[in-house]
Motif scaffolding. Sequence first.
Motif, PDB file in Angstrom:
ATOM      1  N   PHE A  32       0.805  -1.034  -0.109  1.00 26.78           N
ATOM      2  CA  PHE A  32       0.115   0.436  -0.072  1.00 26.78           C
ATOM      3  C   PHE A  32       0.891   1.229  -0.169  1.00 26.78           C
ATOM      4  CE2 PHE A  32      -2.722  -3.046   2.139  1.00 26.78           C
ATOM      5  CZ  PHE A  32      -3.757  -2.988   1.338  1.00 26.78           C
ATOM      6  N   LYS A  33       0.407   2.409  -0.417  1.00 26.94           N
ATOM      7  CA  LYS A  33       1.117   3.641  -0.543  1.00 26.94           C
ATOM      8  C   LYS A  33       0.085   4.621   0.436  1.00 26.94           C
ATOM      9  CE  LYS A  33       4.194   2.194  -3.494  1.00 26.94           C
ATOM     10  NZ  LYS A  33       5.580   2.348  -2.936  1.00 26.94           N
ATOM     11  N   ILE A  34       0.556   5.631   0.793  1.00 26.03           N
ATOM     12  CA  ILE A  34      -0.056   6.783   1.610  1.00 26.03           C
ATOM     13  C   ILE A  34       0.253   8.121   0.946  1.00 26.03           C
ATOM     14  CG2 ILE A  34      -0.269   7.879   3.984  1.00 26.03           C
ATOM     15  CD1 ILE A  34       0.949   5.149   5.067  1.00 26.03           C
ATOM     16  N   ALA A  35      -0.728   8.779   0.957  1.00 27.59           N
ATOM     17  CA  ALA A  35      -0.918  10.098   0.680  1.00 27.59           C
ATOM     18  C   ALA A  35      -1.848  11.094   1.341  1.00 27.59           C
ATOM     19  CB  ALA A  35      -1.069  10.374  -1.001  1.00 27.59           C
ATOM     20  N   ARG A 105      -2.223   8.654  -7.152  1.00 28.72           N
ATOM     21  CA  ARG A 105      -2.345   7.177  -7.762  1.00 28.72           C
ATOM     22  C   ARG A 105      -1.128   7.327  -8.923  1.00 28.72           C
ATOM     23  NH1 ARG A 105      -7.338   3.865 -10.242  1.00 28.72           N
ATOM     24  NH2 ARG A 105      -6.026   2.190 -10.680  1.00 28.72           N
ATOM     25  N   GLN A 106      -0.458   6.359  -9.133  1.00 33.14           N
ATOM     26  CA  GLN A 106       0.764   6.288  -9.892  1.00 33.14           C
ATOM     27  C   GLN A 106       0.234   5.090 -11.063  1.00 33.14           C
ATOM     28  OE1 GLN A 106       3.685   8.285  -9.568  1.00 33.14           O
ATOM     29  NE2 GLN A 106       2.318   9.097  -8.348  1.00 33.14           N
ATOM     30  N   GLN A 107       0.570   5.466 -12.423  1.00 30.52           N
ATOM     31  CA  GLN A 107       0.188   4.503 -13.159  1.00 30.52           C
ATOM     32  C   GLN A 107       1.072   3.206 -12.857  1.00 30.52           C
ATOM     33  OE1 GLN A 107       1.067   5.928 -17.139  1.00 30.52           O
ATOM     34  NE2 GLN A 107      -0.208   4.275 -18.169  1.00 30.52           N
ATOM     35  N   CYS A 112      -3.844   1.241  -4.743  1.00 33.36           N
ATOM     36  CA  CYS A 112      -3.338   0.824  -3.487  1.00 33.36           C
ATOM     37  C   CYS A 112      -2.897   2.099  -2.684  1.00 33.36           C
ATOM     38  CB  CYS A 112      -1.952   0.300  -3.806  1.00 33.36           C
ATOM     39  SG  CYS A 112      -0.641   1.401  -4.518  1.00 33.36           S
ATOM     40  N   VAL A 113      -3.632   3.395  -3.222  1.00 41.23           N
ATOM     41  CA  VAL A 113      -3.055   4.477  -2.205  1.00 41.23           C
ATOM     42  C   VAL A 113      -4.045   4.724  -1.253  1.00 41.23           C
ATOM     43  CG1 VAL A 113      -2.764   7.117  -2.508  1.00 41.23           C
ATOM     44  CG2 VAL A 113      -1.840   5.581  -4.522  1.00 41.23           C
ATOM     45  N   ILE A 114      -3.481   4.880  -0.050  1.00 44.48           N
ATOM     46  CA  ILE A 114      -4.567   5.301   0.985  1.00 44.48           C
ATOM     47  C   ILE A 114      -4.352   6.797   1.081  1.00 44.48           C
ATOM     48  CG2 ILE A 114      -4.594   5.327   3.519  1.00 44.48           C
ATOM     49  CD1 ILE A 114      -3.003   2.630   3.580  1.00 44.48           C
ATOM     50  N   GLY A 115      -5.637   7.453   1.059  1.00 46.33           N
ATOM     51  CA  GLY A 115      -5.736   8.814   0.826  1.00 46.33           C
ATOM     52  C   GLY A 115      -6.330   9.366   2.153  1.00 46.33           C
ATOM     53  N   LEU A 116      -5.406  10.274   3.017  1.00 44.86           N
ATOM     54  CA  LEU A 116      -5.745  10.899   4.377  1.00 44.86           C
ATOM     55  C   LEU A 116      -6.131  12.083   4.139  1.00 44.86           C
ATOM     56  CD1 LEU A 116      -2.815   8.938   6.213  1.00 44.86           C
ATOM     57  CD2 LEU A 116      -5.291   8.281   6.060  1.00 44.86           C
ATOM     58  N   PRO A 142      -7.972   1.779   0.099  1.00 47.03           N
ATOM     59  CA  PRO A 142      -8.223   0.610  -1.016  1.00 47.03           C
ATOM     60  C   PRO A 142      -8.503  -0.458  -0.426  1.00 47.03           C
ATOM     61  CG  PRO A 142      -5.928   1.040  -0.157  1.00 47.03           C
ATOM     62  CD  PRO A 142      -6.663   1.979   0.650  1.00 47.03           C
ATOM     63  N   GLU A 143      -9.021  -1.471  -1.424  1.00 52.63           N
ATOM     64  CA  GLU A 143      -9.487  -2.822  -0.977  1.00 52.63           C
ATOM     65  C   GLU A 143      -8.202  -3.631  -0.452  1.00 52.63           C
ATOM     66  OE1 GLU A 143     -10.294  -6.884  -3.484  1.00 52.63           O
ATOM     67  OE2 GLU A 143     -10.760  -4.822  -4.470  1.00 52.63           O
TER      68      GLU A 143
END
Length: 188
Positions: A32-35, A105-107, A112-116, A142-143
């Motif tokens: 997962f990624k975080i932004a 979100r990256q191509q 997979c981005v968690i948006g906060l 994300p799922e």
Amino acid sequence: MTESMDQTAAANQSQCDELAAAVLAYCETNRFKIAAAESLTGGLLADAFVRVPGASKVFLGSAVTYDIRAKASILGVDAELLRSEGAVHPEVARQMAAGTARLYRQQGDGDCVIGLSTTGVAGPGPDGNKPAGLAYVGCSLPEGFGGVRSRRTEAFELRLQGDRESVRRGVVHCILQKLRELSADSQE
């Protein structure tokens, strides 16, 4: 008294560092990624993550959208909602979180981005009819994160006490704690 306050601040910072490290480790392991999109916290949430060595493997960035127009133009928050309700509203926090997940979100990475997001009144006084210490935090998950079955975006309300800095830091701590709880729940 100052020494006691310094010790309390150091203990709180240490706890935030531990929470952030645990969240980042979980996200790295599970891809997962975080932004973040920050208003009330003005970069403190990003700082909580980047204080941890290796955070760049997970943390993508933070848009500090303090100005109400920036929330609309950068994150896509509904301008009419902002005009009618102001920035301190649960739906604004929800839309900020969803907007930051899209923005970062990256191509090729998939969804997979968690948006906060953070928005609220730090004080020292109220903002119109909204009291100091009222904050809304948005999470677009994300799922797979925390047992989520498909992307879920929600907002939750916080009512914090203390001076301006305590409120801002309290919001960061609450977000980290919530993410840690969700990630721990999904590991059980």
